[in-house]
Each structure stands twice: as structure tokens, then as C-alpha cells.
Design an enzyme around this catalytic site. Structure first.
Site: not given
Ligand code: 17E
Ligand code: FE2
Length: 416
Positions: A55, A57, A150, A208, A211, A307, A313
């Protein structure tokens, strides 16, 4: 290729490994240390399957501070910064940064990568940049691409069409972000839609999921139910799941029954989420990591991941997965000897299961001759030392050979 004096995980003796045509052809236990001709003398160090980064990006790596820094440290400000940076993406910009990040990852023993790529971009620039790299980078790494919405699927203009287009262009895995959709109803609908799309197109799923430090964010139960009812099971991965940190124990206990029945995988990103979560807390501050130990102890598959490498982030990161293991062991209270003995599972076998490549992964006769040699003799000593990756070999080709750092001078306090 012949490797002598290698230690394998959970085995007492030393081993000789022979490879032919890019695959392991013989693995034999040694009675004693050998001093015979070979290609690699592992010198008693641990030889294991390459690290797996399930995982990351890659589209956003190495953009921290561009065009501005994330000052609050929240996920949401990260998404805002990224939306600005997204406007200036070009194919070359993305590819050059991916090469630099993959170089870092290879230097830390990684040979298998699942990357999320943001597809909430009408031009799909990042995706178009990264899809061709799958074959370009194949001699060095396996690359799996997640179509990652996203800014949402139902909450972003043409979100569904962009996801479909991303699969046509070459994404391997269907992503989602239900906790970021405008409403709970959109989140639920997005999960149903994602699962249907993946099923009809024969793709894996990696969402995702939850989160957010909101104990009421309960999309994991929706995803797991869909995985169970469609039979998608272990083709599905729930990433982050940090709201689980905030669920009450009674709800979590009920949820675990479903999670186990569903067979889904989990990916936790410990440094990232400890940094991003707890940002709306005063004191005490939540650690914001999903229940890694409890999921593992209940028999579920949990892998660890980075990540980010220096993105909107998370401004640090260097490709070193052992750092994630060290951090998770501390933050998830996995500091018992039994935890240490299997700690490398989190960044090897468990990640391979997430990526659905377990049949091509591992130190076994007939499998591709992909391996790393670590500075340490077993999981425990590698974790204690944070042992360097000394060799990385892929289908008999050496990707990396590292000399351990040498101390030129040091006082001696004892002679042992
Ligand atoms: N985008 C997201 O939604 N969550 C993250 N932890 C990262 C990107 C890195
Ligand atoms: Fe992520």
C-alpha cells in the site's frame, strides 16, 4: 546460481540453495558451514522472500511542500494540498518521481508493490504515466495498480466513469473511499458499486476504509458483508480501517465474527496513521492504528505498509518497511517474544496474500528465485538490529549488494 550458508526463517540449520532458469531448483540443509565455490556466501545470515509493499501512493511520492505544506497534519488538508499539486501533473513528472521512489524501495529489499493511483482527475494523467511502468519495471519489481478515487466515486463529477476508464487503461484493482463520500448513503452505495465492478471485471478490491477518527464510520461492515455475500472473500482488502481504533469493544467483538467469516485482508500503515490521526483530539490523543494485534490473533491476514514517501500526507519516509514493523510492534503492544518471532510475516507473506501472489512467492523449489539476505539470523535479531538488506536478488539477477556499515574507530568497554 548457488547460495551457501543461508539461514531460512524458522529453521535451525544452514542451507544451500541452487537456482536454474530463474527458479529455485534445490534447497538442501547443510550439516556444517561450507567453504566451497558459490555465487553468494550468505555467511549465516537470514535469507527470506523479498519484502512486499502492499500500500503506497506512488503518484504522490516526493511532492511534500508542493505547492504548499500540510500544516495541520490532517488527512483532509493533505487531500487539499494534493488537489493543488494534481493540477500540474505531467507524465514525465510522475514517472521521474516513481523511478526515484522505486529506487529507494529496491534499496530496502522490496520487489512487490501495490500502488494506489488517484483517478479523480479528468485527464487521468498519473494513471496513464504509471500503467506503462508495469512492464518497464517488471525486471525489478511487480507492480499492481489500484484505481483509487481520492475525492470520491459518487461525490466527484463523473466518478464512476473515471473508475471504469481506469480499468480499461490498465488498473488491476478497484479502490474506494467511503468515509470521504458526501453522505453515509453515498459511502454504502459506493461499496456496492465497487464490488459489482470488480466482480464483473474479474478484479481485486482494495478500499481505503474508515480512515477517520470517527467511531461511527462503519463502512468496514458494509465491505466485509459484500465480500462474504459475493464470495469475493480474500480478493478484498480493507486498508487503514483506523475508525476501528475508536469502535467500542462490544461492537468490535460482533464485527470480528463477520470479518473472520468474510476472509478479507487488512493493511495497516502505522507511521502514517499515527501522524494523521488524533489531530482533532486534545489529550489523551488516539494512536489511530487499527487493531493489528487483535486481528492477527483472531487468525486474520494483516500486512503493514508505508502509504507515503514524502507526500502531502506524510513528509518523511524512505522505503524502509522494517521501520513500519518496529513502529507497529510498539504502538500495537506487540512486544512479546512470540510477536518478534513472526514479525517479518507483516512485510513478507502477509503482503503477498494481499496481492494475491502467494503461489509465486516464497523460498520453495519451483518458485521464482527472488530473495533478500538480511543482516541478522532470524526475525528476532533482524528486528532488534533493524538489520540492513545485504542482498536483493530477482530471478537470479542481483538488484542490490550492500556492505554493512563499517565503524572505523570506537572505544572498547568490554571484551566479549
Ligand atoms: N490518500 C488518502 O486518502 N489517505 C492516505 N493515507 C494517503 C492518501 C496517503
Ligand atoms: Fe493510503
Amino acid at each position: 546460481m548457488k547460495i551457501i550458508n543461508a539461514r531460512l526463517r524458522h529453521q535451525p540449520s544452514l542451507f544451500t540453495l541452487e537456482c536454474e532458469e530463474g527458479r529455485f531448483s534445490q534447497i538442501t540443509a547443510q550439516d556444517t558451514t561450507l567453504n566451497s565455490p558459490c555465487d553468494i556466501d550468505a555467511k549465516g545470515q537470514l535469507l527470506c522472500a523479498p519484502f512486499v509493499e502492499p500500500h503506497i501512493h506512488l503518484d504522490a511520492v516526493l511532492t511534500a511542500g508542493e505547492p504548499r505544506w500540510n500544516n495541520s497534519g490532517t488527512l483532509f488538508e493533505g487531500i487539499e494540498c494534493w488537489a493543488l499539486r494534481k493540477e500540474s501533473l505531467t507524465i514525465d513528472d510522475v514517472q521521474q518521481r516513481v523511478y526515484r521512489a522505486v529506487q529507494l524501495l529496491i534499496g530496502q529489499g522490496v520487489q512487490h508493490i501495490r500502488t494506489h493511483v488517484d483517478v479523480t482527475d479528468p485527464q487521468l494523467t498519473a494513471l496513464k504515466a504509471i500503467v506503462p511502468l508495469k512492464s518497464v519495471l517488471a525486471p525489478y519489481i511487480d507492480l499492481q495498480i489500484v484505481a483509487f478515487p481520492q475525492e470520491g466515486i459518487l461525490s466527484f463529477p463523473n466518478g464512476k466513469a473515471l473508475m471504469q476508464q481506469a480499468l480499461e487503461i490498465g488498473a488491476d484493482v478497484v479502490g474506494g473511499i467511503p468515509h470521504f463520500e458526501f453522505t453515509r448513503e453515498y459511502g454504502v452505495e459506493s461499496m456496492r458499486w465497487v464490488m459489482e465492478l470488480a466482480q464483473t471485471q474479474g478484479k481485486l478490491v482494495d478500499v481505503h476504509c474508515d480512515e477517520i477518527d470517527d467511531g461511527n464510520s462503519r463502512f468496514l461492515e458494509v465491505l466485509a458483508t459484500a465480500a462474504l455475500e459475493t464470495g469475493m472473500g480474500d480478493r478484498v482488502t480493507a486498508s487503514h480501517t483506523v475508525a476501528m481504533h475508536s469502535y467500542n469493544n462490544a461492537y468490535c467483538s460482533k464485527l470480528f465474527r463477520l470479518l473472520k467469516m468474510s476472509g478479507i485482508n487488512f493493511v495497516s500503515c502505522p507511521t502514517e496513521n499515527t501522524h494523521l490521526q488524533g489531530r482533532f483530539d486534545s489529550f489523551p490523543k488516539r494512536r489511530g492504528i487499527t487493531r493489528v494485534k487483535e486481528l492477527r490473533d483472531a487468525g486474520m491476514n494483516v500486512a503493514l505498509a508505508q502509504d507515503s514517501i514524502q507526500d502531502p500526507w506524510y513528509s518523511l519516509g524512505n522505503g524502509k518497511l522494517l521501520r513500519q514493523v518496529d513502529f507497529a510492534l510498539h504502538a500495537c503492544h506487540m512486544m512479546g517474544y512470540d510477536d518478534f518471532k513472526t514479525a517479518l510475516d507483516f512485510i513478507t507473506d502477509n503482503g503477498a496474500k494481499v496481492m494475491h501472489m502467494a503461489d509465486r512467492y516464497g523460498i520453495e523449489v519451483g518458485k521464482p528465485a527472488n530473495f533478500i539476505i538480511l543482516d541478522g539470523i532470524d526475525d528476532v535479531s533482524v528486528i532488534q538490529k533493524q538489520g540492513d538488506v545485504l542482498w536483493s536478488v530477482r530471478e537470479e539477477k542481483v538488484l542490490l549488494e550492500r556492505q554493512p556499515a563499517m565503524i572505523k574507530q570506537q572505544v572498547t568497554l568490554a571484551t566479549i
